[in-house]
Motif scaffolding. Sequence first.
Motif, short mmCIF file in Angstrom:
data_model
loop_
_atom_site.label_atom_id
_atom_site.label_comp_id
_atom_site.label_asym_id
_atom_site.label_seq_id
_atom_site.Cartn_x
_atom_site.Cartn_y
_atom_site.Cartn_z
N THR A 198 0.86 -1.19 0.00
CA THR A 198 0.00 0.00 0.00
C THR A 198 0.89 1.23 0.00
O THR A 198 1.88 1.29 0.75
CB THR A 198 -0.90 0.02 1.25
OG1 THR A 198 -1.68 -1.18 1.29
CG2 THR A 198 -1.82 1.23 1.25
N SER A 199 0.56 2.20 -0.83
CA SER A 199 1.30 3.45 -0.87
C SER A 199 0.32 4.62 -0.76
O SER A 199 -0.90 4.43 -0.84
CB SER A 199 2.15 3.56 -2.14
OG SER A 199 1.31 3.50 -3.28
N ILE A 200 0.87 5.84 -0.62
CA ILE A 200 0.03 7.00 -0.37
C ILE A 200 0.47 8.17 -1.24
O ILE A 200 1.68 8.41 -1.42
CB ILE A 200 0.08 7.41 1.12
CG1 ILE A 200 -0.46 6.28 2.00
CG2 ILE A 200 -0.71 8.68 1.38
CD1 ILE A 200 -0.29 6.54 3.47
N ASN A 201 -0.49 8.88 -1.80
CA ASN A 201 -0.28 10.17 -2.47
C ASN A 201 0.77 10.13 -3.58
O ASN A 201 1.62 11.02 -3.70
CB ASN A 201 0.08 11.25 -1.44
CG ASN A 201 -1.09 11.57 -0.52
OD1 ASN A 201 -2.25 11.39 -0.89
ND2 ASN A 201 -0.79 12.03 0.68
N ILE A 221 -5.01 6.68 -1.15
CA ILE A 221 -4.46 5.39 -0.78
C ILE A 221 -4.40 4.54 -2.05
O ILE A 221 -5.41 4.35 -2.73
CB ILE A 221 -5.35 4.69 0.26
CG1 ILE A 221 -5.57 5.58 1.49
CG2 ILE A 221 -4.75 3.36 0.69
CD1 ILE A 221 -6.63 5.07 2.44
N HIS A 222 -3.19 4.03 -2.38
CA HIS A 222 -3.01 3.23 -3.59
C HIS A 222 -2.85 1.76 -3.22
O HIS A 222 -1.98 1.41 -2.41
CB HIS A 222 -1.78 3.70 -4.37
CG HIS A 222 -1.75 5.18 -4.62
ND1 HIS A 222 -2.70 5.83 -5.38
CD2 HIS A 222 -0.89 6.14 -4.21
CE1 HIS A 222 -2.43 7.12 -5.43
NE2 HIS A 222 -1.32 7.33 -4.72
N TRP A 226 -4.06 -0.75 -9.86
CA TRP A 226 -4.58 0.51 -10.40
C TRP A 226 -5.68 1.15 -9.55
O TRP A 226 -6.34 2.09 -9.99
CB TRP A 226 -5.12 0.31 -11.82
CG TRP A 226 -5.98 -0.92 -12.00
CD1 TRP A 226 -5.59 -2.12 -12.51
CD2 TRP A 226 -7.38 -1.06 -11.68
NE1 TRP A 226 -6.64 -3.02 -12.54
CE2 TRP A 226 -7.75 -2.39 -12.03
CE3 TRP A 226 -8.35 -0.23 -11.14
CZ2 TRP A 226 -9.05 -2.89 -11.86
CZ3 TRP A 226 -9.63 -0.71 -10.96
CH2 TRP A 226 -9.98 -2.03 -11.31
N THR A 227 -5.88 0.67 -8.35
CA THR A 227 -6.97 1.18 -7.52
C THR A 227 -6.49 2.26 -6.56
O THR A 227 -5.54 2.04 -5.78
CB THR A 227 -7.62 0.04 -6.72
OG1 THR A 227 -8.08 -0.98 -7.61
CG2 THR A 227 -8.79 0.56 -5.90
N THR A 228 -7.15 3.39 -6.60
CA THR A 228 -6.86 4.48 -5.67
C THR A 228 -8.11 4.82 -4.87
O THR A 228 -9.20 4.96 -5.45
CB THR A 228 -6.37 5.74 -6.42
OG1 THR A 228 -5.06 5.49 -6.95
CG2 THR A 228 -6.30 6.95 -5.49
N ILE A 229 -7.93 4.94 -3.56
CA ILE A 229 -9.04 5.30 -2.66
C ILE A 229 -8.72 6.68 -2.09
O ILE A 229 -7.75 6.84 -1.34
CB ILE A 229 -9.19 4.27 -1.52
CG1 ILE A 229 -9.40 2.87 -2.11
CG2 ILE A 229 -10.34 4.65 -0.60
CD1 ILE A 229 -9.34 1.76 -1.05
N THR A 230 -9.54 7.67 -2.45
CA THR A 230 -9.35 9.02 -1.93
C THR A 230 -10.28 9.23 -0.74
O THR A 230 -11.49 8.97 -0.83
CB THR A 230 -9.65 10.07 -3.01
OG1 THR A 230 -8.84 9.82 -4.16
CG2 THR A 230 -9.40 11.47 -2.50
N VAL A 231 -9.70 9.66 0.38
CA VAL A 231 -10.52 9.87 1.59
C VAL A 231 -10.71 11.36 1.79
O VAL A 231 -9.79 12.15 1.70
CB VAL A 231 -9.85 9.23 2.83
CG1 VAL A 231 -9.86 7.71 2.72
CG2 VAL A 231 -8.41 9.71 3.02
N THR A 232 -11.95 11.75 2.04
CA THR A 232 -12.29 13.16 2.26
C THR A 232 -13.22 13.27 3.46
O THR A 232 -14.08 12.42 3.67
CB THR A 232 -12.97 13.77 1.02
OG1 THR A 232 -14.06 12.91 0.61
CG2 THR A 232 -12.00 13.91 -0.12
N LEU A 233 -13.04 14.32 4.25
CA LEU A 233 -13.91 14.62 5.36
C LEU A 233 -14.94 15.62 4.87
O LEU A 233 -14.60 16.76 4.54
CB LEU A 233 -13.13 15.17 6.54
CG LEU A 233 -13.87 15.35 7.86
CD1 LEU A 233 -14.43 14.02 8.36
CD2 LEU A 233 -12.97 15.97 8.92
#
Length: 236
Positions: A198-201, A221-222, A226-233
């Motif tokens: 898992t990698s980030i940004n 979050i990668h 090819w999957t990226t999960i973007t977390v937002t508040l």
Amino acid sequence: MLTCPDGHLSAATDYCDVCGAALSSGAAPVPPAAAPLPCPACGAPISARFCEVCGHDSALPAPGRAAEPVAGRADLTAVLPESVAPTVEFGKSEQDSAAGESVWVATVAADHDLYQRMLARKGPDAERVEFPGFYPERRIPLRGNDFLVGKRSVSQGVLPDIDLGIAPVDIGVSRSHARIHVDRDVLTVTDLGSTNGTSINGVDDLIPPGTPVPLHSGDRIHVGGWTTITVTLEPV
């Protein structure tokens, strides 16, 4: 008007207008209706128990302070006495709390840049991973504390909260790939020893397995190929 033996009202004085029964000369006339009484709360005339203007119950004691009569429809809160005025309140603290509420949202998307970086570094599944032609984004509200990221497997008892096993499937994602933990406005991600890591940004360096890494709103979050999960508040 007179009342016939069957109780009908009749304008005629010899035979009932309704049933034709003979009326005796001694039939008693119907007494006139009593004049409506004033409402003890607002003074408007009432003919039943509850005032049609202010809603006061005439069976209750008269309020200590009467309001002025109201002509026509008006704002009742401006004319009713305190004892009968309707109360509609929303606590300020509740309003402020609702206005200030927020929730973390995970947006899952296919990331072509991540796919290219994975091919360049020749990841473990680089030869088998294919970038999807179509992959609609998914928004998943994170209402709770712990969220498993992975691919569903009923036989292995793996039921991810963020299921990346939905077609088209990123085969580079492990069954139990990572875990996102939410503690109010603080969010962390932990790699669970996944095959591809898992990698980030956009950074190729993988986060260490088993170590929670704090995230901020907008971080990516990668996982997999090819999957990226973007977390937002986001506000509720």
